[in-house]
Design a protein around this motif. Structure first.
Motif, short mmCIF file in Angstrom:
data_model
loop_
_atom_site.label_atom_id
_atom_site.label_comp_id
_atom_site.label_asym_id
_atom_site.label_seq_id
_atom_site.Cartn_x
_atom_site.Cartn_y
_atom_site.Cartn_z
N ALA A 246 0.83 -1.19 -0.05
CA ALA A 246 -0.04 0.05 0.09
C ALA A 246 0.81 1.02 0.00
N ILE A 247 0.74 2.25 -1.10
CA ILE A 247 1.66 3.29 -1.36
C ILE A 247 0.80 4.53 -0.99
N ALA A 248 1.70 5.37 -0.26
CA ALA A 248 1.15 6.58 0.19
C ALA A 248 0.86 7.57 -1.05
N ALA A 249 0.48 8.86 -0.75
CA ALA A 249 -0.06 9.72 -2.04
C ALA A 249 1.16 10.23 -2.72
N ASP A 250 2.33 10.20 -2.18
CA ASP A 250 3.52 10.60 -2.94
C ASP A 250 4.02 9.66 -4.01
N GLY A 251 3.62 8.35 -3.87
CA GLY A 251 3.94 7.45 -4.83
C GLY A 251 5.10 6.66 -4.55
N LYS A 252 5.59 6.93 -3.46
CA LYS A 252 6.98 6.33 -3.05
C LYS A 252 6.89 5.43 -1.38
N VAL A 254 5.92 3.59 1.27
CA VAL A 254 5.15 2.17 1.44
C VAL A 254 4.41 2.25 2.81
N ILE A 255 3.14 2.25 3.01
CA ILE A 255 2.21 2.51 4.07
C ILE A 255 2.38 1.21 4.82
N ASP A 256 2.28 0.11 3.99
CA ASP A 256 1.89 -1.25 4.67
C ASP A 256 2.25 -2.20 3.72
N GLY A 257 2.67 -3.35 4.09
CA GLY A 257 2.89 -4.62 3.09
C GLY A 257 2.02 -5.75 3.63
N GLY A 258 1.27 -6.39 2.52
CA GLY A 258 0.35 -7.57 2.85
C GLY A 258 0.59 -8.50 1.65
N LYS A 259 -0.40 -9.27 1.37
CA LYS A 259 -0.61 -10.36 0.70
C LYS A 259 -1.77 -10.72 0.01
N LEU A 287 -4.12 2.19 7.68
CA LEU A 287 -5.27 2.07 6.81
C LEU A 287 -6.34 2.19 7.48
N TRP A 288 -7.53 2.57 6.74
CA TRP A 288 -8.64 2.83 7.77
C TRP A 288 -9.80 2.69 6.56
N PRO A 289 -10.80 1.90 6.89
CA PRO A 289 -12.09 1.43 6.22
C PRO A 289 -12.72 2.61 5.32
N GLY A 290 -12.86 2.31 4.15
CA GLY A 290 -13.19 3.20 3.10
C GLY A 290 -12.21 4.34 2.67
N GLN A 291 -11.02 4.15 2.96
CA GLN A 291 -9.82 4.90 2.62
C GLN A 291 -9.45 4.56 1.03
N PHE A 292 -9.12 5.38 0.24
CA PHE A 292 -8.66 5.10 -1.13
C PHE A 292 -7.22 5.29 -1.06
N VAL A 293 -6.55 4.13 -1.81
CA VAL A 293 -4.98 3.92 -1.48
C VAL A 293 -4.38 3.23 -2.65
N ASN A 294 -3.13 3.82 -3.09
CA ASN A 294 -2.23 3.10 -4.02
C ASN A 294 -2.03 1.79 -3.71
N VAL A 295 -1.84 0.83 -4.89
CA VAL A 295 -1.40 -0.49 -4.41
C VAL A 295 -0.58 -0.97 -5.59
#
Length: 438
Positions: A246-252, A254-259, A287-295
């Motif tokens: 999951a990537i922040a708005a700056d595009g660089k 990493v907010i969190d890593g998952g599978k 991360l929060w429910p309803g949030q849009f995020v770059n992946v």
């Protein structure tokens, strides 16, 4: 009379001298510029270079996802009654089984006690019937009693046993209804805003419920990828779990890593995309429910491939190419094949080897065979060509013209002369033409 004849001649001579001086000055300036330009062209072109290197390059597929709670439940009452206690705080993290609220239990406690008493009564009747059955059975065996009476008593015992079993079911039912007076959390999660206060009468048909609980640790992100990328993702997903960032708005960042957890079983025909869901631990509640995020989904990793800065790759009529600097500080145009490219690096699959130096900045004067001078990062930008300060010649005002203007008004001529002088000084102090970066 003599003055009137001599004045026009003097004015004409001054004009001719001024024009001649202007022309000669312009020719001199033109020659100087040409000499400086030739000298500039003879100098090596300043450039910045970078070596081609081998590296492992990850291949990502980018998308925009919508964060959703892993589980969401609207907690509603299952029995009718008055809310006696509300035992949670809004926004509180609760565990499974945590008591959120209590409904007045007295009615349901009385029903439970009544069911228990009814069972005890029927059990006593059953015990007496079993004694009679045993007695009638012995009498019938010794021909001292009726066999029919023994069979009737046996049926009565079975009837009473079924009645006791029914009483046990009634007890279980009333006990369940009694347990519903304590409203508990169905899973670990976080409570939302409270929808019911203490003292309110609630019932199972209450639509809004008491509170909404969402499970946000872990949390899921749903995103779509184009159907053209489905084969690549599906092949990689079959081989093993895929990492999703999951990537922040700056595009660089990493907010969190998952599978990656699941790929939907059908395409969306209206958009030509396939839906996927990834799960993230969300340990720090980024991360929060309803949030849009770059992946981005890691589908492959290119092992030890040749990588150069993206700025080094140029495009021409015949395709992509780079300028390679040889040992004699000359550049050669080298066609290359770009396999993968992003904002920082380009993967070269053909046409370049490790440790070859390529030009990254300073393409203005380059052509095949151009001699170059490799600069360091502390020197000025390579593409900044040495500027020539504009020296616009200023024509001298003929003496005769001054006199004519003086005839019309000396003060006006002096004011105009001051303004012309200011304009000339402003022109002479103008900055050089700015350089253009490649």
């Amino acid at each position: 009379m003599k003055l009137r004849r001599i004045l026009p001649i003097a004015v004409g001579a001054a004009v001719i001298v001024a024009v001649g001086a202007y022309v000669m000055y312009g020719e001199q300036q033109k020659d100087q510029k040409q000499k400086r330009a030739r000298a500039f062209q003879d100098q090596p072109a300043p450039v910045l270079v970078a070596p081609a290197r081998n590296a492992d390059v990850p291949i990502y597929l980018d998308a925009v996802g919508n964060t959703k709670a892993l589980n969401t439940a609207t907690v509603t009452p299952q029995v009718t009654g008055q809310i006696m206690k509300v035992l949670f705080r809004e926004g509180q993290d609760v565990k499974r089984g945590f008591v959120l609220a209590e409904i007045d239990p007295r009615t349901y406690q009385a029903q439970y006690d009544q069911a228990v008493a009814k069972k005890a009564q029927d059990q006593a009747t059953l015990a007496n019937a079993r004694l009679d059955l045993d007695r009638y059975t012995r009498l019938a065996a010794s021909n001292s009693g009726s066999k029919q009476q023994a069979d009737t008593q046996k049926a009565l015992v079975a009837q009473l046993e079924a009645q006791v079993a029914g009483d046990q079911g009634a007890i279980a039912n009333t006990l369940t209804m009694l347990s519903y007076t304590k409203i508990t959390a169905p899973f670990d999660g976080r409570t939302g805003l409270r929808m019911v206060d203490e003292g309110n009468l609630v019932q199972p048909s209450t639509s809004n419920g008491i509170v909404v609980i969402t499970q946000i640790q872990p949390i899921s992100v749903v995103f779509n990828l184009p159907q053209q990328q489905f084969g690549q993702v599906n092949k990689a997903f079959t081989a093993g779990p895929l990492a999703v960032d999951a990537i922040a708005a700056d595009g660089k960042t990493v907010i969190d890593g998952g599978k990656l957890q699941v790929i939907d079983n059908q395409m969306d025909q209206t958009t030509g995309t396939i839906r996927m869901k990834a799960e993230f631990p969300n340990a720090n509640l980024q991360l929060w429910p309803g949030q849009f995020v770059n992946v981005r989904v890691l589908v492959d990793t290119l092992k030890q491939v040749v990588v150069v800065p993206t700025a080094a790759v140029q495009r021409g009529p015949n395709g992509t190419f780079v300028y390679v600097v040889d040992g004699e500080s000359k550049v050669a145009v080298r066609p290359v094949t770009v396999n993968q490219q992003d904002d920082t690096g380009a993967v070269i699959s053909d046409g370049l080897k490790k440790d070859e130096r390529v030009v990254t900045t300073g393409f203005t004067r380059l052509s095949n065979g151009t001699r170059v001078r490799v600069q360091t990062g502390d020197e000025p930008a390579p593409d900044a060509a040495p500027g020539v300060a504009p020296q616009t010649p200023t024509a001298a005002v003929p003496e005769g013209r001054k006199k004519r203007e003086g005839g019309q008004g000396q003060s006006q001529g002096e004011g105009q002369g001051e303004r012309d002088g200011k304009r000339r000084r402003s022109t002479e102090s103008a900055p050089n033409t700015p350089s253009t970066k490649q």
